[in-house]
Write an enzyme that holds these catalytic residues in place. Structure first.
Site, PDB file in Angstrom:
ATOM      1  N   CYS A   1      51.661 -23.428   2.688  1.00  0.00           N
ATOM      2  CA  CYS A   1      50.495 -23.682   3.538  1.00  0.00           C
ATOM      3  C   CYS A   1      50.639 -25.028   4.260  1.00  0.00           C
ATOM      4  O   CYS A   1      51.337 -25.111   5.256  1.00  0.00           O
ATOM      5  CB  CYS A   1      49.209 -23.576   2.720  1.00  0.00           C
TER       6      CYS A   1
ATOM      7  N   ARG B   1      48.164 -24.069  13.155  1.00  0.00           N
ATOM      8  CA  ARG B   1      47.297 -24.512  12.056  1.00  0.00           C
ATOM      9  C   ARG B   1      46.012 -23.676  12.035  1.00  0.00           C
ATOM     10  O   ARG B   1      45.534 -23.241  13.071  1.00  0.00           O
ATOM     11  CB  ARG B   1      46.911 -25.985  12.229  1.00  0.00           C
TER      12      ARG B   1
ATOM     13  N   HIS C   1      49.687 -19.078  -0.736  1.00  0.00           N
ATOM     14  CA  HIS C   1      49.760 -19.850  -1.976  1.00  0.00           C
ATOM     15  C   HIS C   1      50.208 -18.980  -3.144  1.00  0.00           C
ATOM     16  O   HIS C   1      49.368 -18.441  -3.872  1.00  0.00           O
ATOM     17  CB  HIS C   1      48.380 -20.423  -2.315  1.00  0.00           C
TER      18      HIS C   1
ATOM     19  N   GLU D   1      51.308 -19.939  -5.926  1.00  0.00           N
ATOM     20  CA  GLU D   1      50.872 -20.579  -7.170  1.00  0.00           C
ATOM     21  C   GLU D   1      49.451 -20.188  -7.577  1.00  0.00           C
ATOM     22  O   GLU D   1      49.092 -20.262  -8.744  1.00  0.00           O
ATOM     23  CB  GLU D   1      51.007 -22.109  -7.064  1.00  0.00           C
TER      24      GLU D   1
END
Length: 186
Positions: A79, A106, A169, A171
């Site tokens: 990200c 972005r 993401h 994670e």
């Protein structure tokens, strides 16, 4: 093996949790001395790219990390990390490390309310969960950049040499296969 994790802002604790699960030691990079420690790869976590970009410069981390990445140290940017690695950022003159020949947009999916979760194919792994939070995407990529994943015809994961950049993401989904792929380069 030891992995450096940029730990000035963002989802660095979640990145640490994945490395713990995989049994891989890590070093938090919070200041210039940390950036000069020995490590075999670096993770640039999700968060706020403008804040992270400002802090890496103010804290004296920027030059060391940019040199190491430019010289081939493996890096995984998620990200905000994708934005930090990008050579170009749409509608913005300021760039950060600029080591990956991509252009990113972005907040490409809108603000926080535009965040979403999906599953998509990731090259070399298969279908995986993907969580996007105020995420960017790659609007242009150099021919040397390998596209690893797309969602709705938008590029959301790329690899350039030893650099991996993801708009999502892994994670946050407890997804370890991407980290394992990254660690193979380390």
């Amino acid at each position: 093996m030891n992995i450096g994790i940029l730990a000035v802002q963002g989802a660095f604790a979640e990145q640490e949790d994945i490395l713990k699960k995989l049994g891989v030691p890590y070093t938090e990079i919070r200041c210039a001395d940390d950036a000069d420690q020995p490590f075999d790869g670096v993770i640039l976590p999700g968060g706020e790219s403008t804040v992270q970009g400002k802090l890496v410069e103010e804290l004296g981390i920027f030059a060391s990390l940019k040199q190491r990445i430019s010289q081939g140290m493996p890096v995984l940017g998620t990200c905000a990390g994708m934005i930090l690695l990008a050579q170009y950022i749409e509608n913005q003159r300021k760039t950060y490390f600029g080591t990956m020949p991509i252009t990113v947009r972005r907040n490409a999916y809108g603000r926080q309310l535009g965040s979403f979760h999906t599953e998509a194919f990731f090259q070399g792994i298969g279908r995986i969960p993907m969580t996007f939070i105020r995420a960017p995407f790659v609007s242009q990529a150099n021919d040397a950049v390998q596209v690893l994943a797309t969602v709705d015809d938008r590029i959301v994961a790329v690899r350039y040499q030893n650099q991996f950049a993801l708009a999502f993401h892994p994670e946050l989904d407890d997804e370890v296969q991407i980290h394992q792929l990254f660690l193979q380069c380390c």
